[in-house]
Each structure stands twice: as structure tokens, then as C-alpha cells.
Scaffold this motif. Structure first.
Motif, mmCIF file in Angstrom:
data_model
loop_
_atom_site.group_PDB
_atom_site.id
_atom_site.type_symbol
_atom_site.label_atom_id
_atom_site.label_comp_id
_atom_site.label_asym_id
_atom_site.label_seq_id
_atom_site.Cartn_x
_atom_site.Cartn_y
_atom_site.Cartn_z
ATOM 1 N N ASP A 23 -0.004 8.861 2.617
ATOM 2 C CA ASP A 23 0.085 8.645 4.179
ATOM 3 C C ASP A 23 -1.383 8.680 4.558
ATOM 4 O O ASP A 23 -1.867 7.646 5.380
ATOM 5 C CB ASP A 23 0.892 9.409 4.746
ATOM 6 C CG ASP A 23 2.476 9.025 4.371
ATOM 7 O OD1 ASP A 23 2.671 8.161 3.975
ATOM 8 O OD2 ASP A 23 3.152 9.950 4.556
ATOM 9 N N GLN A 24 -2.055 9.509 4.520
ATOM 10 C CA GLN A 24 -3.509 9.730 5.092
ATOM 11 C C GLN A 24 -4.375 8.793 4.557
ATOM 12 O O GLN A 24 -5.243 7.996 5.636
ATOM 13 C CB GLN A 24 -3.959 11.014 5.027
ATOM 14 C CG GLN A 24 -5.548 11.203 5.451
ATOM 15 C CD GLN A 24 -5.338 11.394 6.882
ATOM 16 O OE1 GLN A 24 -4.477 11.723 7.465
ATOM 17 N NE2 GLN A 24 -6.536 10.809 7.608
ATOM 18 N N GLU A 25 -4.298 8.514 3.357
ATOM 19 C CA GLU A 25 -5.627 7.390 2.556
ATOM 20 C C GLU A 25 -4.773 5.904 3.378
ATOM 21 O O GLU A 25 -5.835 5.072 3.728
ATOM 22 C CB GLU A 25 -5.282 7.432 1.246
ATOM 23 C CG GLU A 25 -5.770 8.455 0.813
ATOM 24 C CD GLU A 25 -5.509 8.681 -0.912
ATOM 25 O OE1 GLU A 25 -4.477 8.144 -1.323
ATOM 26 O OE2 GLU A 25 -5.965 9.346 -1.772
ATOM 27 N N ARG A 26 -3.554 5.985 3.231
ATOM 28 C CA ARG A 26 -3.132 4.401 4.149
ATOM 29 C C ARG A 26 -3.616 4.164 5.374
ATOM 30 O O ARG A 26 -3.853 3.169 5.806
ATOM 31 C CB ARG A 26 -1.792 4.215 3.739
ATOM 32 C CG ARG A 26 -1.053 2.901 3.824
ATOM 33 C CD ARG A 26 0.423 2.991 3.585
ATOM 34 N NE ARG A 26 1.311 3.991 4.440
ATOM 35 C CZ ARG A 26 2.189 4.647 3.807
ATOM 36 N NH1 ARG A 26 2.166 4.958 2.442
ATOM 37 N NH2 ARG A 26 2.963 5.549 4.288
ATOM 38 N N GLY A 27 -3.401 5.123 6.109
ATOM 39 C CA GLY A 27 -3.884 5.322 7.616
ATOM 40 C C GLY A 27 -5.644 4.981 7.552
ATOM 41 O O GLY A 27 -5.876 4.022 8.500
ATOM 42 N N ASN A 28 -6.236 5.468 6.807
ATOM 43 C CA ASN A 28 -7.867 5.329 6.685
ATOM 44 C C ASN A 28 -7.975 4.011 6.319
ATOM 45 O O ASN A 28 -8.895 3.122 6.849
ATOM 46 C CB ASN A 28 -8.426 6.054 5.961
ATOM 47 C CG ASN A 28 -8.393 7.538 6.626
ATOM 48 O OD1 ASN A 28 -8.131 7.932 7.688
ATOM 49 N ND2 ASN A 28 -8.585 8.723 5.646
ATOM 50 N N CYS A 29 -7.154 3.437 5.444
ATOM 51 C CA CYS A 29 -7.518 2.121 5.020
ATOM 52 C C CYS A 29 -6.905 1.099 5.976
ATOM 53 O O CYS A 29 -7.712 -0.170 6.180
ATOM 54 C CB CYS A 29 -6.686 1.862 3.541
ATOM 55 S SG CYS A 29 -6.840 0.256 2.880
ATOM 56 N N SER A 30 -6.025 1.331 6.574
ATOM 57 C CA SER A 30 -5.510 0.371 7.663
ATOM 58 C C SER A 30 -6.798 0.439 8.923
ATOM 59 O O SER A 30 -6.835 -0.905 9.399
ATOM 60 C CB SER A 30 -4.290 0.936 8.246
ATOM 61 O OG SER A 30 -3.806 0.126 9.341
ATOM 62 N N ILE A 31 -7.153 1.502 9.160
ATOM 63 C CA ILE A 31 -8.234 1.737 10.343
ATOM 64 C C ILE A 31 -9.353 0.638 9.939
ATOM 65 O O ILE A 31 -10.000 -0.091 10.592
ATOM 66 C CB ILE A 31 -8.526 3.083 10.691
ATOM 67 C CG1 ILE A 31 -7.462 3.499 11.480
ATOM 68 C CG2 ILE A 31 -9.754 2.966 11.471
ATOM 69 C CD1 ILE A 31 -7.457 5.014 11.439
ATOM 70 N N ILE A 32 -9.810 0.948 8.890
ATOM 71 C CA ILE A 32 -11.066 0.366 8.239
ATOM 72 C C ILE A 32 -10.917 -1.253 8.087
ATOM 73 O O ILE A 32 -11.745 -1.980 8.429
ATOM 74 C CB ILE A 32 -11.402 0.678 6.874
ATOM 75 C CG1 ILE A 32 -12.078 2.230 7.078
ATOM 76 C CG2 ILE A 32 -12.574 -0.134 6.140
ATOM 77 C CD1 ILE A 32 -12.190 3.008 5.668
ATOM 78 N N THR A 33 -9.597 -1.773 7.801
ATOM 79 C CA THR A 33 -9.127 -3.036 7.783
ATOM 80 C C THR A 33 -9.352 -3.651 9.017
ATOM 81 O O THR A 33 -9.694 -4.773 9.378
ATOM 82 C CB THR A 33 -7.973 -3.366 6.789
ATOM 83 O OG1 THR A 33 -8.119 -2.529 5.679
ATOM 84 C CG2 THR A 33 -7.728 -4.781 6.670
ATOM 85 N N THR A 38 0.794 -1.229 0.062
ATOM 86 C CA THR A 38 0.013 -0.187 -0.134
ATOM 87 C C THR A 38 0.748 1.275 -0.108
ATOM 88 O O THR A 38 0.547 2.442 -0.335
ATOM 89 C CB THR A 38 -1.052 -0.032 1.228
ATOM 90 O OG1 THR A 38 -0.078 -0.049 2.433
ATOM 91 C CG2 THR A 38 -2.041 -1.028 1.135
#
Length: 129
Positions: A51-61, A45
């Protein structure tokens, strides 16, 4: 795919063999597989998301995985049943990953730098060259 297969094998081993050394070895195999999975997902990823999108994606996952884990724990009090359910899901995940990678072999680039093109870094910023 490798991480899912290792994790599934380690959980199945813990169901059949109840020796303490084997249980510890299967626990270590499972933790290795989880570490392998998270490292590969982070690396994958990093090249495609900021970075911001990656953090949001990680939280949702992680929210989805936590909800799944809680659901599995509430579904049965027998640890063997829970491990068996997890092994089945990990095996199904490995099979689906194999099918998807065989179906769409050129969908994803070999490296993130090829996907981003020249003049871009992995985080999405432009190079200062």
C-alpha cells in the motif's frame, strides 16, 4: 493500449467535428478511457506493490502527468494544437505498449497471485491458513 487508443480517437474527433453533440460524445469517450486507464493501473499495481509503495508510485506518476499537462497548456493557446499534441502522445504510448508487450510476453505473470506464490495475499500480507 485500448485506453490510449480510445482517448486519442476522442481527441482527434473533437478536432475535426465541431458539433456540440459530437464534442460531448468525444469528451465522454475520453473520460471513459481515463477511467479505464486508472482502474487497470490500480488493479495491476495492487498485486505487485504494498500500500505505501503504491501510494508513492501514484504520487510520482501524477506529478509527472501534471507537469506534462501544464507544459502542454503553456506551449500553445490554440486548443486544437494542444489536442493534436495529446493525440500524438497517446498514439505513441499505445504503439510503445504494443511493442513492449510483444517483445516481453512472458515477463509479467498472468495473475498477481501466481507472481506472489502460495501463502500470500495481493497486498503482500501472508495468509492465515
Amino acid at each position: 493500449v485500448l485506453a490510449c487508443i480510445i482517448a486519442a480517437i476522442s481527441l482527434i474527433m473533437s478536432l475535426w467535428i465541431q458539433m456540440a453533440q459530437i464534442l460531448f460524445m468525444s469528451f465522454c469517450m475520453f473520460e471513459f478511457a481515463v477511467g479505464l486507464y486508472y482502474a487497470s493501473m490500480c488493479e495491476m499495481t495492487k498485486g505487485f506493490l504494498a500500500d505505501q509503495e503504491r501510494g508513492n508510485c501514484s504520487i510520482i506518476t501524477r506529478l509527472g502527468m501534471t507537469a506534462l499537462a501544464i507544459g502542454l497548456l503553456w506551449s500553445s493557446e490554440d486548443v486544437n494544437v494542444i489536442f493534436l499534441q495529446c493525440s500524438i502522445m497517446l498514439t505513441a504510448t499505445a504503439a510503445m505498449q504494443t511493442i513492449l508487450s510483444a517483445t516481453y510476453p512472458t515477463k509479467y505473470p498472468v495473475s498477481a497471485t501466481k507472481a506472489l506464490g502460495k501463502g500470500r495475499k495481493l497486498g503482500g500480507e501472508k495468509n492465515e491458513e
